[in-house]
Scaffold this active site. Structure first.
Site, PDB file in Angstrom:
ATOM      1  N   TYR B 130       0.809  -1.227   0.000  1.00 13.62           N
ATOM      2  CA  TYR B 130       0.000   0.000   0.000  1.00 13.62           C
ATOM      3  C   TYR B 130       0.837   1.269   0.000  1.00 13.62           C
ATOM      4  O   TYR B 130       0.699   2.085  -0.893  1.00 13.62           O
ATOM      5  CB  TYR B 130      -1.117   0.031   1.048  1.00 13.62           C
ATOM      6  CG  TYR B 130      -0.983  -0.690   2.360  1.00 13.62           C
ATOM      7  CD1 TYR B 130      -1.556  -1.950   2.542  1.00 13.62           C
ATOM      8  CD2 TYR B 130      -0.346  -0.124   3.441  1.00 13.62           C
ATOM      9  CE1 TYR B 130      -1.477  -2.605   3.766  1.00 13.62           C
ATOM     10  CE2 TYR B 130      -0.269  -0.780   4.678  1.00 13.62           C
ATOM     11  CZ  TYR B 130      -0.830  -2.016   4.822  1.00 13.62           C
ATOM     12  OH  TYR B 130      -0.754  -2.652   6.031  1.00 13.62           O
ATOM     13  N   SER B 131       1.739   1.455   0.951  1.00 14.42           N
ATOM     14  CA  SER B 131       2.498   2.714   0.989  1.00 14.42           C
ATOM     15  C   SER B 131       3.387   2.877  -0.243  1.00 14.42           C
ATOM     16  O   SER B 131       3.873   1.910  -0.805  1.00 14.42           O
ATOM     17  CB  SER B 131       3.402   2.754   2.227  1.00 14.42           C
ATOM     18  OG  SER B 131       2.635   2.844   3.389  1.00 14.42           O
ATOM     19  N   GLU B 246      -6.592  -4.202  10.508  1.00 10.17           N
ATOM     20  CA  GLU B 246      -5.249  -4.194  11.081  1.00 10.17           C
ATOM     21  C   GLU B 246      -5.297  -3.681  12.518  1.00 10.17           C
ATOM     22  O   GLU B 246      -4.497  -4.070  13.344  1.00 10.17           O
ATOM     23  CB  GLU B 246      -4.348  -3.290  10.214  1.00 10.17           C
ATOM     24  CG  GLU B 246      -2.879  -3.346  10.589  1.00 10.17           C
ATOM     25  CD  GLU B 246      -2.008  -2.512   9.659  1.00 10.17           C
ATOM     26  OE1 GLU B 246      -2.532  -1.901   8.715  1.00 10.17           O
ATOM     27  OE2 GLU B 246      -0.796  -2.493   9.885  1.00 10.17           O
ATOM     28  N   SER B 387       0.172   6.681  12.016  1.00  7.17           N
ATOM     29  CA  SER B 387       1.026   7.248  13.059  1.00  7.17           C
ATOM     30  C   SER B 387       0.179   7.765  14.212  1.00  7.17           C
ATOM     31  O   SER B 387      -1.042   7.923  14.089  1.00  7.17           O
ATOM     32  CB  SER B 387       1.854   8.392  12.490  1.00  7.17           C
ATOM     33  OG  SER B 387       0.998   9.487  12.205  1.00  7.17           O
ATOM     34  N   ASN B 388       0.834   8.032  15.339  1.00  3.30           N
ATOM     35  CA  ASN B 388       0.134   8.641  16.475  1.00  3.30           C
ATOM     36  C   ASN B 388      -0.656   9.864  16.049  1.00  3.30           C
ATOM     37  O   ASN B 388      -1.786  10.072  16.492  1.00  3.30           O
ATOM     38  CB  ASN B 388       1.149   9.085  17.539  1.00  3.30           C
ATOM     39  CG  ASN B 388       1.500   7.956  18.485  1.00  3.30           C
ATOM     40  OD1 ASN B 388       1.171   6.800  18.224  1.00  3.30           O
ATOM     41  ND2 ASN B 388       2.176   8.299  19.573  1.00  3.30           N
ATOM     42  N   GLU B 389      -0.038  10.685  15.210  1.00  2.00           N
ATOM     43  CA  GLU B 389      -0.694  11.915  14.775  1.00  2.00           C
ATOM     44  C   GLU B 389      -1.987  11.592  14.023  1.00  2.00           C
ATOM     45  O   GLU B 389      -3.016  12.254  14.227  1.00  2.00           O
ATOM     46  CB  GLU B 389       0.250  12.728  13.883  1.00  2.00           C
ATOM     47  CG  GLU B 389       1.420  13.390  14.616  1.00  2.00           C
ATOM     48  CD  GLU B 389       2.564  12.442  14.995  1.00  2.00           C
ATOM     49  OE1 GLU B 389       2.612  11.313  14.434  1.00  2.00           O
ATOM     50  OE2 GLU B 389       3.398  12.810  15.833  1.00  2.00           O
TER      51      GLU B 389
END
Lengths: 364, 402, 364, 402
Positions: B130-131, B246, B387-389
């Site tokens: 995906y990325s 996921e 990510s956390n963000e």
């Protein structure tokens, strides 16, 4: 009141800058994959530039630099994430031999033809500096001493011609300067987080001349350790500046959702926290460099307090720098991780932030 | 409010325990303990995969009709917890946790019949695509193209951060089949065989020295039309399903608690600077106790989500919370562990695997040897899978309504 | 596995909700400015609603509620920032008298006609529960006991008809239930952070009947203290939920720079951190409520660990709630500050987060 | 790099010390110690003001021509540090730190001649009028209006968070004289006498029980044209100058360090739960030591800024950093102090002043009695003068270039 660098200090800074700036991540990897994980030609060059001589006194063939001078070099090395073990295999052993006035060996260290490493850490002592497991006993003749015991975390051990081994002779502290190919000496090499090769050193009935014991007390040793901790702090400051600069540049360039990620307020505020830490670390370093040495013990405790503060800040900045680099920050391909890994070593050298803070409590 | 185990639950727990006692060999456990990566190496992972397959448990979370076990959330949690306590390897999550559920939900009967048994048997090993280099958190901006020509898709572009692609024989890819105004549209989900000339896998070594992820280059690579999942343009919907999967129904806490307990045990044998041992260090003990409280709370957060699911209330964006809490907590545990090992925690061998006979000798024990690499790999936990963000953005928007 | 409230618990929750929701900041200030800083008519009402009876056993005229039932009430009181001292002057003393089966006085507490307060804190013991300074000695007759010493932080002391005084009789623990107008008893009232009136209580040769000593051991006392800590945790959870709700509403409404401040990412992420803490606190409370009482000592230590965790979270949320309310958050005019001030008391009752954590270390 | 005191500096320090020894009475020190507010009460503040005025030091930071001393930054820092160590009251910052410098810079000669001497003598006591109920961090959105009619401005609207307005005889106000596209334009800076019918002051009590701030209502209040500072529309420029002044050249660290030392001393006499005293509590000691290190670093950050100013390099946005660091640090110190006092730290008397003879009796000593109110008032330090969020925005933009 003036916090600017002197002209000489600026000169050292730019010397270090020229010496280190070309070692990018690829060049670094190449050097680290060699037998000793280091290119000794660089060491000779470093000596030629006077960066080793500055550590020793002038009457010993050195340049008699101040702690501020040396700190300038350490910060410069940090700000380019240099892989040169100037701190642990240059400044630290030269400072010890200089204090002990061991001029015969000092010469070869200053000119870079020989390299020394300090063997102080023991398996069951954590950060305690006093040797408990490496024992010195009388040798066969009156003129020899026998060493037995194990040391770990001998930084640059794979490079060293000489080992400076701390040992206890019936509870009396001593440092023995012995060749690294002494009989009965066995080493096991292992890689540290900055890619350098440390060793475990085992001495089994290693007989050395009594004259190899340096003229240095435990108090003097601790003073050199504290000076080294100032240099650790300075190198961490340089590394932290590098990490912040790289990260600020990265978030300006990296686009997601059609904008640079540096435009997100959470990232902006996170980087301001890093900047705030960095400036406080810099102030703490300056304070330490200008601290009067009332008593050596108090001064050392203050230095360790400062290192604790700077180590916490450096690790904080490193972890945020990785985070804001995203997946790239986890790879070995960018400087970020290498800087973080060097900070891990520096922040734990001669005690981690917690241990250093406990030392500071004595004067806080 | 109750949390009593039923008789059936207790019997099930016995069954799991006796299975683990019989089948989880020292070799497998050592493999797990001495692997600093996020994922176990295939030699360990696949051996355990086979054992689970023989037991019929490998795909226990799948729908029953495709090989799932239909266990209650409590049973699933019991299994995960017992596996964690026993330190069992985690089977490859890309195959079992990502593409498997996608095929169960969106696959054609033919795709299901072809691929699902081969995932269960371990014959196929999947990588995720995906990325892309310029699309991390902003997944929808992906640009790898696929063009349908004569019943085949021709693929060009690259995927990055593909876990264990060097071991995979299949990769699923989100690709752009159409350039459109709304970037989420025009994304399609394809299954692509790895063994072909148009695909090149380039390793990316992490700062721990591990080779877990890769960049995969597609230069006129091909896959047949029949390997498309869903319709053209349905890729984004499938991707969202996959990413929620996921994160959904997590079971992070048991492994966390086991890890914290092991840290406590290790401290008994590590000297402190004052000649005592680290388990007597007040500061260490308080830090450890705080981590344990966070992990115990996380366990109940996970159980609350399981209970909600069991009561027919879908988990939703709250799973972003467990990801967030877990990833921060795991980093803090790894930090404390690495600090516990002092100087020995600074060793960082690049050889792999560390359980091989010719691996470098550990200084201060095997746990010390993997500690720093684990810590470094663990820095990724607040980055991958959103990510956390990104997790915070999701919670702010979808739960707090900001 | 089920974390939903039972129908009875939901009923208690809505009873509490109705009882407390109308006391806004202005009404609160009015009540706090009365002589006892409390309206005892509310106490009668609270008794009528069964919220006191639930604490005592059925054979003592109570409703025999479970800890989960009581926790539901405490959380409900917190989520409306109630000023009623149900926890410290209701649940705590009734639980103690119930454990000691002191039915003569229990009746009057359950029906709300009398109020009791626990006098346990001593000037020089910090959070230590064992009385060292309040001493019990034999009285003139065999049937009396003489008490001497000082207690502080007697919550609701200004309201109390009875004081439950912990004391040491030659190192033997005891709780003495004495009328608050006993001879030799002097009090000094002072305001606590929630606006309630605590007292310093000095006993000077106060002679009381030997029968006023409760049939309760120190271990049993500590068990009641631990139960009360569960209720403190529950009330803090309710207060934290209130703080988060109010703050989320506020940032949605408050406009600056032409947009709601809730649109700023730094505030969003800060509130997500608060939400994350809140959910973890809730999980910790549920865990505690469902914890098996293997041994009382282990259970107590686990409860104190949970309280430590919940107290840290509650203080974190309170401070952020104030911050995001800006200058309004500092005033006494909004609920935020009142909730924060109640959290300060609850988080420190029977030990602060640090002290509770130290207790937890025994079982962690 | 050096930080040596010159002979002149040392002599100056002696002068300051002997002045403090002579003039700082116990009554004044007690007034400071027992005041939980951000500002001292006028009875204490003005008494000290008079003493400083007699000494000629009251306006030492002003330009020399208006009564300043022309001291070096090092001397200024020495004075502030000695005052901090001695626990001297801080003279009213609104008069001396805000409006004084504004008038020195922007005032007409007539305004300077009229107001500056009365500020120095303490005859005038000023309040600040910038924030409004709907303009906090977004100061430029202010809406209080002023209309020039027959040589007088007629003012309508309200100002909020006006410190000690109940004691002030003058207030300076940022007002809107024109509604324009760009909200910063059309703002004018006026000086307004408080003693008039059109002005009403309403107290705002803080959660500590202190009455330090107010809302001030203007209902056709008046001020003469000659009381306008600068031109119409120049108000925003003056406001920026004023707010920078509020943050510039700070000297926070010395008081912080004194406060931390007092905490250490207090711990010697406070019992711990184990029968020992709190100064033997490892955790307390480590927390205290960490706070001290932060304060020591801040002191050098402030000295670095002073050195830059002395070297002709203006401080600029770095002053946002000292405000940020100081306000977080001071809250953490207040938190630790309040926790140190245990149960006694939970008392919160609403009577003021606490140094009055009829004030409530303290439980556990005077320091314990003010501790919670100080902590609560201190929560404002991350809000006023530009909140943490605003300071971070400034640093991100102006220093990091984000």
């Amino acid at each position: 009141m003036n916090f600017d660098l002197s002209e000489t200090q600026k000169l050292f800074h730019s010397t270090v800058e020229r010496f280190t700036r070309d070692v990018d991540v690829a060049a670094r990897e190449k050097i680290r994959s060699t037998e000793h994980a280091y290119d000794t030609n660089r060491w000779s060059e470093l000596a030629e530039l006077g960066l080793l001589a500055i550590v020793a006194n002038e009457d010993q063939g050195g340049l008699g630099g101040s702690l501020i001078d040396m700190s300038t070099i350490a910060e410069g090395l940090g700000s380019n994430n240099a892989l040169d073990p100037w701190l642990e295999n240059g400044a630290l052993p030269i400072r010890l031999l200089s204090k002990a006035n061991k001029t015969d060996i000092l010469d070869s260290l200053i000119d870079g033809t020989k390299i020394a490493a300090l063997a102080f850490a023991e398996p069951n002592s954590r950060y305690n500096l006093f040797p408990n497991e490496m024992l010195a006993t009388a040798g066969h003749g009156a003129e020899t001493v026998v060493l037995n015991g194990e040391k770990r975390f001998v930084m640059g051990g794979a490079l060293a011609d000489y080992l400076l081994v701390t040992a206890s002779d019936n509870g009396v502290f001593g440092i023995y300067c012995i060749p690294s190919d002494s009989q009965g000496l066995e080493t096991h090499r292992y890689q540290l987080s900055d890619g350098s090769l440390a060793t475990v050193v085992s001495l089994n009935q290693t007989e050395v001349p009594a004259s190899s014991k340096l003229a240095i007390t435990f108090e003097q040793f601790k003073e050199v350790v504290a000076e080294t901790c100032v240099l650790c702090s300075a190198e961490m400051l340089g590394l932290s500046q590098l990490l912040l600069n790289d990260t600020v540049s990265y978030v300006k360039e990296r686009e997601q959702f059609g904008v640079s990620i540096g435009s997100f307020q959470s990232i902006q505020h996170g980087l301001v926290d890093c900047f705030s830490e960095l400036e406080q670390m810099r102030s703490m370093l300056y304070r330490t460099l200008l601290l009067e040495k009332d008593t050596t013990a108090d001064w050392s405790a203050n230095v360790l307090g400062a290192k604790s503060f700077i180590a916490d800040g450096a690790n904080f900045i490193a972890r945020n720098a990785v985070q804001y680099h995203g997946a790239m920050g986890i790879t070995d391909e960018v400087t970020i991780g290498h800087a973080m890994k060097r900070i891990l070593i520096l922040s734990r050298m001669f005690g981690d932030a917690q241990d250093n803070l406990n030392n500071y409590l004595e004067v806080a | 409010m109750d949390m009593n185990y039923s008789e059936a639950d207790l019997a099930f727990r016995e069954e799991v325990r006796s299975f683990l006692k019989d089948k989880l060999t020292d070799r497998l456990k050592t493999g797990v303990e001495r692997t600093p990566g996020v994922f176990v190496e295939p030699d360990i992972g696949l051996e355990w995969h086979q054992i689970l397959h023989e037991q019929g448990w490998i795909s226990h979370r799948w729908p029953v009709e495709f090989g799932g076990k239909g266990w209650t959330p409590m049973q699933t949690y019991i299994l995960e917890k017992e596996f964690a306590i026993a330190n069992a390897p985690r089977p490859a999550p890309i195959s079992l946790g990502l593409i498997g559920p996608v095929l169960c939900r969106y696959g054609t009967p033919e795709q299901q019949a072809k691929f699902l048994p081969r995932i269960r048997s371990g014959e196929d090993f999947w990588a995720q695509g995906y990325s892309e280099p310029s699309s991390g958190s902003d997944l929808a901006s992906l640009s790898m193209s696929a063009e349908l020509i004569d019943g085949k898709y021709i693929l060009n572009g690259s995927k990055i951060w593909t876990t264990h692609a060097q071991h995979a024989n299949w990769i699923f890819c989100l690709v752009r089949t159409q350039v459109s105004e709304k970037k989420q549209a025009g994304i399609t989900f394809l299954l692509v065989p790895m063994d072909q000339a148009g695909i090149e896998v380039t390793p990316i070594v992490s700062m721990s020295g591990d080779h877990e992820v890769n960049q995969v280059f597609f230069d006129n690579a091909q896959t047949r039309l029949e390997n498309r999942v869903g319709e053209e343009g349905q890729g984004w919907e499938i991707a969202k399903f996959l990413l929620q999967n996921e994160r959904g129904g997590s079971c992070f806490a048991p492994r966390m608690l086991v890890s914290i307990d092991s840290l406590e045990k290790a401290a008994n044998n590590i000297a402190n600077s004052d000649g005592s041992t680290m388990n007597n260090d007040g500061d260490f003990k308080r830090r450890l106790a705080k981590l344990k409280l966070r992990a115990l709370a996380l366990e109940f957060t996970e159980l609350r989500i399981q209970a909600d699911i069991a009561n027919g209330r879908p988990a939703g964006p709250i799973t972003s919370l467990t990801k967030l809490v877990y990833s921060n907590l795991s980093q803090d545990v790894q930090t404390l562990r690495n600090e516990l090992y002092g100087y020995d925690g600074l060793q960082l061998p690049y050889d792999r695997p560390l359980y091989a006979d010719d691996a470098p000798q550990a200084v201060g024990g095997a746990a010390a040897q993997v500690s720093l690499a684990s810590f470094l790999n663990g820095r990724a936990s607040t980055i991958y899978g959103g990510s956390n963000e990104v997790q915070k953005n999701i919670i702010a928007k979808r739960i707090l309504g900001l």
